[in-house]
Scaffold this active site. Structure first.
Site, PDB file in Angstrom:
ATOM      1  N   LYS A 188       0.864  -1.184   0.000  1.00  0.00           N
ATOM      2  CA  LYS A 188       0.000   0.000   0.000  1.00  0.00           C
ATOM      3  C   LYS A 188       0.897   1.229   0.000  1.00  0.00           C
ATOM      4  O   LYS A 188       1.182   1.832   1.040  1.00  0.00           O
ATOM      5  CB  LYS A 188      -0.917  -0.014   1.220  1.00  0.00           C
ATOM      6  N   SER A 385      -8.534  -0.014  -4.816  1.00  0.00           N
ATOM      7  CA  SER A 385      -8.741   0.358  -3.426  1.00  0.00           C
ATOM      8  C   SER A 385     -10.235   0.528  -3.158  1.00  0.00           C
ATOM      9  O   SER A 385     -10.999  -0.422  -3.310  1.00  0.00           O
ATOM     10  CB  SER A 385      -7.930   1.605  -3.081  1.00  0.00           C
TER      11      SER A 385
END
Length: 592
Positions: A188, A385
């Site tokens: 991430k 996401s």
């Protein structure tokens, strides 16, 4: 006195908007309602892709009139109609000098191939392709045409795909700025630029992986469309750059000539009396867009970062896109209630945003499915996401091979600016009542150990929720999702092999999937149910009739082009997305 001056300034700004904006608004409305010009019986459409493209047309009546050639969804819808329109005898594509977003190029390529299959010749013309973004996507689109032209002396520089990221750690260290972020997990990398001075191994690995997938896909299609060997094509391109004349000699393009020559060649092929027609002019002939009664498939479009609430029309004179959870959820629920709607195709182009906003939209999808309406997600250039959170429990997911998706993870945090501010004589002091966590997101200090532990635990819970949604929606074991999640971005082709996507294809493949799931046959009309606002509602927001004087003043500054006001509003918008107090499911910026 100060308040009086602010109020008077707001009134003056409102009057100026009224005096200037209303006439403009009325003219625009009059032009939009006027009858479109007749399309010649022998028409060659000219589509210019050199302007910036969006995936979807902005849902703004003051911005969206006559801009069909800058939105991919409008382009493919228009070309779909042109397939069966006897007046259309060909298409001239004007290619950009830089790169196209890969999935946008994929979507337009499919439309071009369908048009060619319908017997309509397509010529592409380029004034050069230079490094900047994914230039292989631009080249791929040129190769999908019947003839790929380049201007004499122009340059073909399609030697690969590269990206560059900004790392600020040393700058922050120098000025005493302390970035305090939690990431779930190591891939991430949306905030890696704040925390590091170089790529982490995971960041590097993931970036090279999806870049390689995009590159391979572009070259494979560019070779397949000309029945060439992919390896030989790659070797030839990477040995460049070339002038157009050399590229023609190597059979990397077909013709060298000015755009007027390509245009004339296509007109001659179209037959005597053929005329060039602007793509927008053709698209604005709306007689073919009339909705037919009976069973339909709802099309709902969603583009931009995901935020809670409704579109308040902060700046109705621009075409920026944002997904507001109340608006999108209500559109999905409305489609779910409509008796004539038998299935829903949700088009997503989003890097993500708020986790709670994403969950609200996902809940609406669950309700629509419970009413017996299949929901098929069509992924545009970017559905990662929070964009993937929304899609995770759809009846089916269709993505382009180069769509960037996944990024199943979460991050959050803050910047501690106390030390940096103190160096400039600014002191930040904290005070408050209640528990220790109440001051966790004050900017003047770093997290205490207890605050950091509590915040990390919250990030863990959001991540666990994300994992659970994907596991349930994709019918995968939780542990398997954890293995392939970790915040990593995948292309659509990679996601298909991992079970995160059902099919690789474009928007109309998603429509066919929805028809199959709903057991519909034949030509089923599409009913656009994207949340939007009427022209007069937009005008009301433009006039700020319900806003405070201060807001009117800022809006007026924006309208009149004050760059300081624009900068402040842009910063506030960005801050709202990235503020540490909420879980942010936002993927890295897409490569263009």
């Amino acid at each position: 006195m100060k308040q009086f001056l602010i109020t008077m300034a707001g009134v003056f700004a409102g009057l100026m908007v009224f005096l200037v904006g209303v006439p403009i608004m009325l003219v625009v409305m009059a032009l939009s309602s006027a009858s479109p010009a007749a399309v010649p019986q022998k028409s060659v459409l000219e589509l210019d892709l050199r302007a910036p493209l969006t995936d979807q047309a902005p849902q703004n009546p003051l911005w969206n009139i006559g801009r069909n050639s800058t939105a991919v969804m409008s382009i493919i819808e228009t070309l779909r109609h042109a397939e069966t329109d006897d007046r259309v005898r060909g298409l001239l594509l004007r290619l950009p000098e830089g790169g196209l977003e890969p999935a946008m190029a994929d979507e337009i390529r499919l439309a071009v191939l369908r048009l060619r299959a319908a017997g309509k010749p397509v010529y592409a013309h380029s004034q050069g392709v230079y490094p900047g973004g994914v230039v292989t996507s631009t080249y791929m689109l040129g190769r999908a045409s019947d003839q790929f032209w380049m201007q004499p002396g122009s340059s073909l520089q399609v030697t690969g795909v590269a990206t560059e990221d900004l790392f600020l750690k040393r700058f922050f260290d120098k000025y005493g700025i302390a970035p305090q972020f939690e990431q779930r997990e190591e891939y991430k990398n949306a905030v890696n630029g704040y925390l590091n001075s170089d790529y982490t191994p995971a960041h590097k690995q993931a970036t090279l992986s999806w870049l390689g997938s995009v590159y391979q896909s572009n070259l494979a299609f560019a070779a397949a469309d000309r029945k060439a060997d992919p390896g030989a094509l790659r070797q030839a391109l990477e040995a460049g750059p070339y002038l157009a004349e050399d590229a023609q000699r190597l059979k990397l393009i077909d013709r060298v000539g000015q755009v007027r020559e390509a245009q004339q060649a296509l007109l001659e092929k179209a037959g005597d009396g053929a005329e060039t027609v602007s793509f927008d002019d053709y698209a604005n002939a709306r007689d073919w867009r009339e909705r037919r009664p009976g069973d339909s498939i709802a099309v709902i479009e969603a583009e931009g970062p995901i935020m809670t609430g409704r579109d308040q029309g902060t700046n109705p004179f621009t075409g920026g896109s944002t997904i507001y959870s109340d608006d999108l959820a209500e559109a999905i629920l409305r489609a779910g209630r409509a008796n004539s709607v038998k299935a829903i195709v949700l088009r997503i182009n989003s890097p993500g945003g708020s986790d709670t906003a994403s969950e609200q939209i996902l809940d609406a999808i669950r309700v629509a499915k419970a009413r017996g309406k299949p929901v098929v997600v069509s992924m545009g250039p970017y559905a990662a996401s929070g964009g993937y959170w929304i899609a995770s429990e759809a009846s089916a997911i269709v993505a382009q091979p180069t769509t960037l998706t996944g990024s199943i993870g979460v991050f959050g945090g803050k910047f501690a600016l106390g030390e940096a501010a103190a160096r400039f004589g600014v002191d930040l002091r904290q005070t408050g009542v209640g528990g220790d966590y109440a001051s966790a997101f004050n900017m003047g200090q770093t997290f205490t150990n207890a605050q950091r532990t509590a915040f990390a635990g919250w990030m863990d819970r959001i991540y666990a929720n994300f994992i659970a949604r994907v596991a349930a929606g994709r019918n995968l074991p939780v542990e398997r999702v954890r293995e392939i999640a970790k915040g990593r971005v995948w292309t659509g082709a990679q996601a298909r092999s991992l079970g995160l996507v059902d099919e690789v294809g474009g928007f109309y493949q998603a429509v066919e999937k929805a028809k199959a799931l709903a057991k519909l046959e034949g030509d089923v009309p599409l009913r656009r149910m994207t949340p939007t606002e009427g022209a007069f509602e937009a005008l009301q927001k433009a006039l700020g009739v319900s806003a405070t004087s201060a807001r009117t003043l800022v809006a007026a500054a924006w309208i009149f082009g004050d760059p300081r006001a624009e900068a402040v509003l842009d910063q506030l918008s960005e801050a709202k997305l990235r503020e540490g107090g909420g879980g942010t499911v936002l993927a890295p910026t897409p490569l263009r």
